[in-house]
Write a protein that holds these residues in place. Structure first.
Motif, PDB file in Angstrom:
ATOM      1  N   GLN A  51       2.321  16.410 -12.451  1.00 45.02           N
ATOM      2  CA  GLN A  51       0.955  15.569 -12.555  1.00 45.02           C
ATOM      3  C   GLN A  51       0.950  14.438 -11.916  1.00 45.02           C
ATOM      4  O   GLN A  51       2.115  13.611 -11.810  1.00 45.02           O
ATOM      5  N   ILE A  52      -0.166  13.891 -11.493  1.00 47.34           N
ATOM      6  CA  ILE A  52      -0.316  12.538 -10.939  1.00 47.34           C
ATOM      7  C   ILE A  52      -1.376  11.725 -11.506  1.00 47.34           C
ATOM      8  O   ILE A  52      -2.637  12.566 -11.567  1.00 47.34           O
ATOM      9  N   THR A  53      -1.411  10.584 -11.600  1.00 47.06           N
ATOM     10  CA  THR A  53      -2.492   9.804 -11.938  1.00 47.06           C
ATOM     11  C   THR A  53      -2.610   8.747 -11.031  1.00 47.06           C
ATOM     12  O   THR A  53      -1.642   7.888 -10.745  1.00 47.06           O
ATOM     13  N   ALA A  54      -3.820   8.301 -10.439  1.00 52.18           N
ATOM     14  CA  ALA A  54      -3.861   7.299  -9.369  1.00 52.18           C
ATOM     15  C   ALA A  54      -5.162   6.408  -9.542  1.00 52.18           C
ATOM     16  O   ALA A  54      -6.126   7.004 -10.087  1.00 52.18           O
ATOM     17  N   THR A  55      -5.014   4.945  -9.346  1.00 53.73           N
ATOM     18  CA  THR A  55      -6.153   4.402  -9.023  1.00 53.73           C
ATOM     19  C   THR A  55      -6.114   3.828  -7.567  1.00 53.73           C
ATOM     20  O   THR A  55      -5.039   3.590  -6.969  1.00 53.73           O
ATOM     21  N   THR A  56      -7.061   3.264  -6.969  1.00 51.42           N
ATOM     22  CA  THR A  56      -7.298   2.822  -5.614  1.00 51.42           C
ATOM     23  C   THR A  56      -8.144   1.402  -5.725  1.00 51.42           C
ATOM     24  O   THR A  56      -9.231   1.336  -6.587  1.00 51.42           O
ATOM     25  N   ALA A  57      -8.086   0.703  -4.533  1.00 49.35           N
ATOM     26  CA  ALA A  57      -8.914  -0.343  -4.490  1.00 49.35           C
ATOM     27  C   ALA A  57      -9.101  -0.870  -3.030  1.00 49.35           C
ATOM     28  O   ALA A  57      -7.941  -0.735  -2.111  1.00 49.35           O
ATOM     29  N   ARG A  58     -10.030  -1.467  -2.597  1.00 48.75           N
ATOM     30  CA  ARG A  58     -10.381  -1.915  -1.314  1.00 48.75           C
ATOM     31  C   ARG A  58     -10.418  -3.369  -1.508  1.00 48.75           C
ATOM     32  O   ARG A  58     -11.412  -3.693  -2.109  1.00 48.75           O
ATOM     33  N   ILE A  59      -9.509  -3.953  -0.710  1.00 45.78           N
ATOM     34  CA  ILE A  59      -9.316  -5.814  -0.862  1.00 45.78           C
ATOM     35  C   ILE A  59      -9.910  -6.271   0.102  1.00 45.78           C
ATOM     36  O   ILE A  59     -10.822  -7.161   0.200  1.00 45.78           O
ATOM     37  N   ASN A  60      -9.423  -5.564   1.497  1.00 46.92           N
ATOM     38  CA  ASN A  60      -9.954  -6.092   2.803  1.00 46.92           C
ATOM     39  C   ASN A  60     -11.381  -5.608   3.107  1.00 46.92           C
ATOM     40  O   ASN A  60     -11.525  -4.360   3.157  1.00 46.92           O
ATOM     41  N   PRO A  61     -12.472  -6.683   2.923  1.00 46.88           N
ATOM     42  CA  PRO A  61     -13.743  -5.947   3.182  1.00 46.88           C
ATOM     43  C   PRO A  61     -13.976  -5.611   4.533  1.00 46.88           C
ATOM     44  O   PRO A  61     -15.051  -5.022   4.889  1.00 46.88           O
ATOM     45  N   ALA A  62     -13.096  -5.824   5.626  1.00 43.86           N
ATOM     46  CA  ALA A  62     -13.491  -5.317   6.928  1.00 43.86           C
ATOM     47  C   ALA A  62     -13.000  -4.014   7.287  1.00 43.86           C
ATOM     48  O   ALA A  62     -13.338  -3.297   8.211  1.00 43.86           O
ATOM     49  N   ILE A  63     -12.343  -3.290   6.237  1.00 44.23           N
ATOM     50  CA  ILE A  63     -12.232  -1.918   6.604  1.00 44.23           C
ATOM     51  C   ILE A  63     -12.781  -0.711   5.752  1.00 44.23           C
ATOM     52  O   ILE A  63     -13.521  -1.342   4.558  1.00 44.23           O
ATOM     53  N   TYR A 109      -6.037  11.100  -4.502  1.00 41.91           N
ATOM     54  CA  TYR A 109      -7.654  11.040  -4.247  1.00 41.91           C
ATOM     55  C   TYR A 109      -8.472  11.566  -5.388  1.00 41.91           C
ATOM     56  O   TYR A 109      -9.437  10.638  -5.941  1.00 41.91           O
ATOM     57  N   ARG A 110      -8.159  12.702  -5.668  1.00 38.29           N
ATOM     58  CA  ARG A 110      -8.966  13.346  -6.792  1.00 38.29           C
ATOM     59  C   ARG A 110      -8.673  12.543  -8.023  1.00 38.29           C
ATOM     60  O   ARG A 110      -9.934  12.257  -8.698  1.00 38.29           O
ATOM     61  N   SER A 111      -7.568  12.146  -8.291  1.00 37.10           N
ATOM     62  CA  SER A 111      -7.424  11.422  -9.730  1.00 37.10           C
ATOM     63  C   SER A 111      -8.264  10.130  -9.549  1.00 37.10           C
ATOM     64  O   SER A 111      -8.809   9.660 -10.623  1.00 37.10           O
ATOM     65  N   GLU A 139     -13.001   6.708   6.002  1.00 40.05           N
ATOM     66  CA  GLU A 139     -13.034   6.894   4.733  1.00 40.05           C
ATOM     67  C   GLU A 139     -12.078   6.710   3.607  1.00 40.05           C
ATOM     68  O   GLU A 139     -11.997   5.988   2.591  1.00 40.05           O
ATOM     69  N   ARG A 140     -10.885   7.291   4.274  1.00 36.85           N
ATOM     70  CA  ARG A 140      -9.405   7.257   3.528  1.00 36.85           C
ATOM     71  C   ARG A 140      -8.506   6.421   4.343  1.00 36.85           C
ATOM     72  O   ARG A 140      -8.460   6.566   5.187  1.00 36.85           O
ATOM     73  N   PHE A 141      -8.049   5.682   3.539  1.00 39.96           N
ATOM     74  CA  PHE A 141      -6.791   4.710   4.430  1.00 39.96           C
ATOM     75  C   PHE A 141      -5.348   5.061   3.833  1.00 39.96           C
ATOM     76  O   PHE A 141      -4.635   5.876   4.247  1.00 39.96           O
ATOM     77  N   ILE A 142      -4.976   3.816   2.883  1.00 43.33           N
ATOM     78  CA  ILE A 142      -3.528   3.897   2.523  1.00 43.33           C
ATOM     79  C   ILE A 142      -3.085   5.031   2.002  1.00 43.33           C
ATOM     80  O   ILE A 142      -1.864   5.495   2.394  1.00 43.33           O
TER      81      ILE A 142
END
Ligand code: NAD
Ligand code: 89V
Length: 340
Positions: free
Chosen positions: A192-204, A326-328, A168-171
């Motif tokens: 403090q930390i601020t994060a965004t994430t994205a999944r570009i590869n649909p196969a993972i 991840y929480r951010s 469920e988690r990768f990079i």
């Protein structure tokens, strides 16, 4: 002679075995893997006589000073606890645990024995990264106020490590953990930390892009950006690129292992390419060298009675950054590390 046992004879452990073979005063005396074929192959390749498919039997038979845990994360907790019960030193692969609560319990378990626990957090040991850390710590560019620690690649990591496509988690968990650790090595603790994430590869299943902004206690702002969805030529895997601005100059670690120091109106450039060790292969040689360096440091720490730079206790801070990122990203807000 310090004697070690290695558990987990998979993809990355082969590098660890090569590195142990190159360190004087160390002997790996036993191997364990629940897959008998991998176990037998590694035993043949490195001439190891004692082999186990069950870690409980390995610890029962004893006869070693430290254990090198090279399995994937789900088994780390039970293996670290077995090592603590057996009163041996531990070096364990990242990510150390599945949760921060588990990681804290695992650190406490080894601390109670008085033995050493090092996390195999090797990226800060890559020679190009280390040269940059040393330059910064020597005050070459004055006081830093900004950093960018960047790892962007389209390399097919899933071929050698299929499990990376399945979680469920990768990079952030797998790669970002190294890059966040470099940010800590450069600029110290994070508020403090601020994060965004994205999944570009649909196969993972997990995210393959993460962009994180860190506010360090000393006033530095750093940006840690990671991607396994970046198509670029030439491919830079597995290089971490660095940009650091300070009050008296700036440092750049660019693609192709070029370190440049900009100060007093001039730029000086250095070739900081890692050596190709006789068992290493490109493009991984950068990582391979860092494996040899971190394992040598582990042994030096045992011999000198020193606490490793990437001790279990130290790594809790890197681990907390992963959890907070991840929480951010999930909650769309800045996370204060003190709340974890
Ligand atoms: P892998 O799946 O190829 O190998 C893991 C091995 O451990 C397998 O052979 C499996 O049978 C064995 N194993 C699992 N549980 C066991 C148990 N309880 N007892 C005995 N054997 C057991 O995985 P890998 O790609 O080699 O990754 C291992 C670890 O190394 C992971 O945590 C990964 O994140 C880490 N890693 C680190 C780096 C780095 O640069 N630091 C690079 C790659 C991988
Ligand atoms: O270093 C690592 O942890 C590896 C990789 C470079 C593929 O992310 O899993």
């Amino acid at each position: 002679m310090l004697k070690g046992a290695l558990i987990g004879c998979g993809f990355f452990a082969q590098n660890q075995m090569h590195a142990w073979a190159g360190i004087e005063g160390v002997e790996i005396v036993a191997l364990c893997d629940r897959d008998p074929e991998r176990l037998a192959q590694t035993a043949r390749d490195f001439g190891i006589a004692r082999c186990y498919t069950d870690a409980a039997d390995l610890f029962e038979d004893a006869g070693f000073d430290f254990v090198d845990i090279a399995t994937t994360v789900p088994t780390h907790k039970s293996l670290v606890e077995m090592a603590a019960r057996a009163q041996v030193h531990v070096i364990c692969q990242k990510p150390f645990a599945l949760t921060l609560a588990d990681a804290r319990d695992m650190v406490s378990a080894v601390q109670a024995t008085g033995k050493t626990l090092m996390i195999h957090e090797n990226f800060r040991w890559q020679s190009a990264v280390r040269r940059t850390i040393d330059c910064l710590r020597a005050g070459t560019i004055g006081t830093p106020f900004f950093g960018r620690i960047s790892f962007r690649s389209g390399y097919d990591v899933y071929a050698g490590q299929p499990y990376l496509a399945e979680g469920e988690r990768f990079i952030i968990e797998d790669l970002g953990i190294h890059i966040l650790d470099i940010a800590r090595a450069l600029f110290g603790p994070v508020a403090q930390i601020t994060a965004t994430t994205a999944r570009i590869n649909p196969a993972i299943k997990g995210e393959d892009v993460a962009t994180m902004m860190l506010a360090h206690h000393n006033g530095v702002t750093s940006v840690v950006d990671c991607s396994y969805a970046t198509r670029r030529t030439p491919e830079t895997f597995p290089q971490t690129l660095l940009e650091i601005d300070g009050t008296a100059g700036s440092l750049r670690l660019d693609a192709g292992y070029r370190l440049s120091v900009h100060k007093e109106g001039a730029a000086t450039s250095y070739d900081v390419a890692p050596p190709l060790l006789d068992w290493a292969s490109q493009p991984w040689h950068n990582i391979h060298e860092s494996v040899a360096l971190i394992q040598r440091d582990f042994i030096d720490c045992l011999l000198d009675g020193r606490t490793p730079e990437t001790s279990g206790a130290d790594n809790l801070e890197t681990f907390a950054l992963v959890e907070a990122a991840y929480r951010s990203a999930a909650q769309g807000r800045t996370i204060d590390l003190a709340t974890l």
